[in-house]
Design an enzyme around this catalytic site. Structure first.
Site, PDB file in Angstrom:
ATOM      1  N   PRO A   2       0.794  -1.206   0.000  1.00  0.00           N
ATOM      2  CA  PRO A   2       0.000   0.000   0.000  1.00  0.00           C
ATOM      3  C   PRO A   2       0.835   1.269   0.000  1.00  0.00           C
ATOM      4  O   PRO A   2       1.671   1.471   0.867  1.00  0.00           O
ATOM      5  CB  PRO A   2      -0.779  -0.103   1.304  1.00  0.00           C
ATOM      6  CG  PRO A   2      -0.734  -1.533   1.667  1.00  0.00           C
ATOM      7  CD  PRO A   2       0.505  -2.097   1.077  1.00  0.00           C
ATOM      8  N   GLU A   3       0.577   2.109  -0.959  1.00  0.00           N
ATOM      9  CA  GLU A   3       1.114   3.458  -0.937  1.00  0.00           C
ATOM     10  C   GLU A   3      -0.045   4.354  -0.512  1.00  0.00           C
ATOM     11  O   GLU A   3      -1.092   3.850  -0.110  1.00  0.00           O
ATOM     12  CB  GLU A   3       1.676   3.816  -2.320  1.00  0.00           C
ATOM     13  CG  GLU A   3       2.762   2.819  -2.758  1.00  0.00           C
ATOM     14  CD  GLU A   3       3.390   3.133  -4.101  1.00  0.00           C
ATOM     15  OE1 GLU A   3       3.598   4.317  -4.400  1.00  0.00           O
ATOM     16  OE2 GLU A   3       3.679   2.192  -4.849  1.00  0.00           O
TER      17      GLU A   3
END
Length: 273
Positions: A2-3
């Site tokens: 996840p960014e």
DNA sequence: AGTTAAACCTGGTTGC
DNA sequence: TGCAACCAGGTTTAAC
């Protein structure tokens, strides 16, 4: 992992359903990157407030007992909100059981974290957030201030983006994509970026993150939103993961290099020093 | 002080 | 088929 877009997609999925939820119990699985910092039983009875995001962290405020949980998804984490939580699987390392459903963290690599803190403004939460740079959509982040912070760094611009000091939220995928959109070579020293190119890069980072948010983020293997749905951005990545394939703009073969121990993908024709 | 490696984990893919 | 090597959305900590 996840960014920022994936974390924000997660926050949006959790905020309304969990606002006002009452904690019934909590369960810990295998150890994560750092310890919870309180007994799981200490969370029972608390009420969940408005979940906020800072960088790639989520802050889940609790009242009575007052405090909150700082969550990070690491490289492979995702959160699900389950109406009926079954037996936890081998990678389900944290459950927060509430009267609105069970918030469950699945994280195969266990680089993620769930940390209790008395407030967002004191340790340990404040310590973990201390070195984060400005939020990408903060209006106070201008081309001028962005250019100034890049000017202080002599390392390659790709590494500076990943460090989050000049702007938070872009991880390996979006840093590569933003540099492509801006036409900037990833190995260019940050302090060599002209003002106009810094402005263009800031716009590219914002545009890339916003577009990814619109399509639910990127799913390479693990990430899903809180309902289990995948993101779609991976289908429109111009350079990330496309080494040896033709650049979508000019046809030149996309190259893969390693910077700061991470893969960087770029088009040697479209991206100039 | 500023920059760069090593570390934390598991699992999927690639190549001999 | 087996197995070793390499790769993966991140961040912190230790070491030059």
């Amino acid at each position: 992992m996840p960014e920022l877009p994936e974390v924000e997609v997660t926050r949006r999925g959790l905020a309304a359903p969990l606002r006002g939820a009452r904690v019934l119990s909590a369960r810990l699985g295998k150890p994560l990157r750092r310890p919870l910092g309180c007994p799981a039983a200490a969370l029972v009875g608390a009420t969940v407030g408005d979940i906020v995001r800072r960088g790639k962290y989520l802050w889940l405020p609790l009242s009575q007992p007052d405090g909150g949980l700082l969550l990070h998804l690491g490289m492979s984490g995702s959160l699900a909100l389950l109406a009926q939580a079954g037996e936890p699987g081998p990678h389900d390392h944290f459950d927060l059981v509430t009267d609105r459903g069970t918030l469950r963290l699945n994280d195969p690599r266990r680089f993620g974290a769930v940390v209790w803190s008395a407030s967002l403004h004191e340790a340990p939460a404040a310590t973990l957030l201390a070195r984060l740079g400005p939020e990408p959509f903060d209006p106070a982040l201008t081309p001028e201030t962005f250019h100034a912070s890049l000017h202080a760094r002599r390392t390659p611009i790709k590494a500076v983006l990943l460090s989050g000091e000049a702007i938070v939220g872009a991880g390996n995928i979006y840093a590569c994509e933003a540099l492509f959109q801006a036409g900037i070579h990833p190995a260019l020293r940050a302090d060599r970026l002209s003002r106009p190119r810094a402005a263009r890069l800031l716009a590219a980072v914002r545009g890339t993150l916003a577009r990814a948010l619109d399509v639910g983020g990127t799913t390479l293997r693990n990430f899903t939103d809180v309902h289990g749905a995948s993101g779609a951005y991976q289908a429109e990545a111009a350079v990330y993961g496309r080494a040896g394939a033709g650049c979508l703009r000019c046809g030149t073969l996309v190259r893969r290099i390693v910077q700061a121990q991470r893969s960087t993908y770029f088009c040697p024709t479209c991206q100039r020093r």
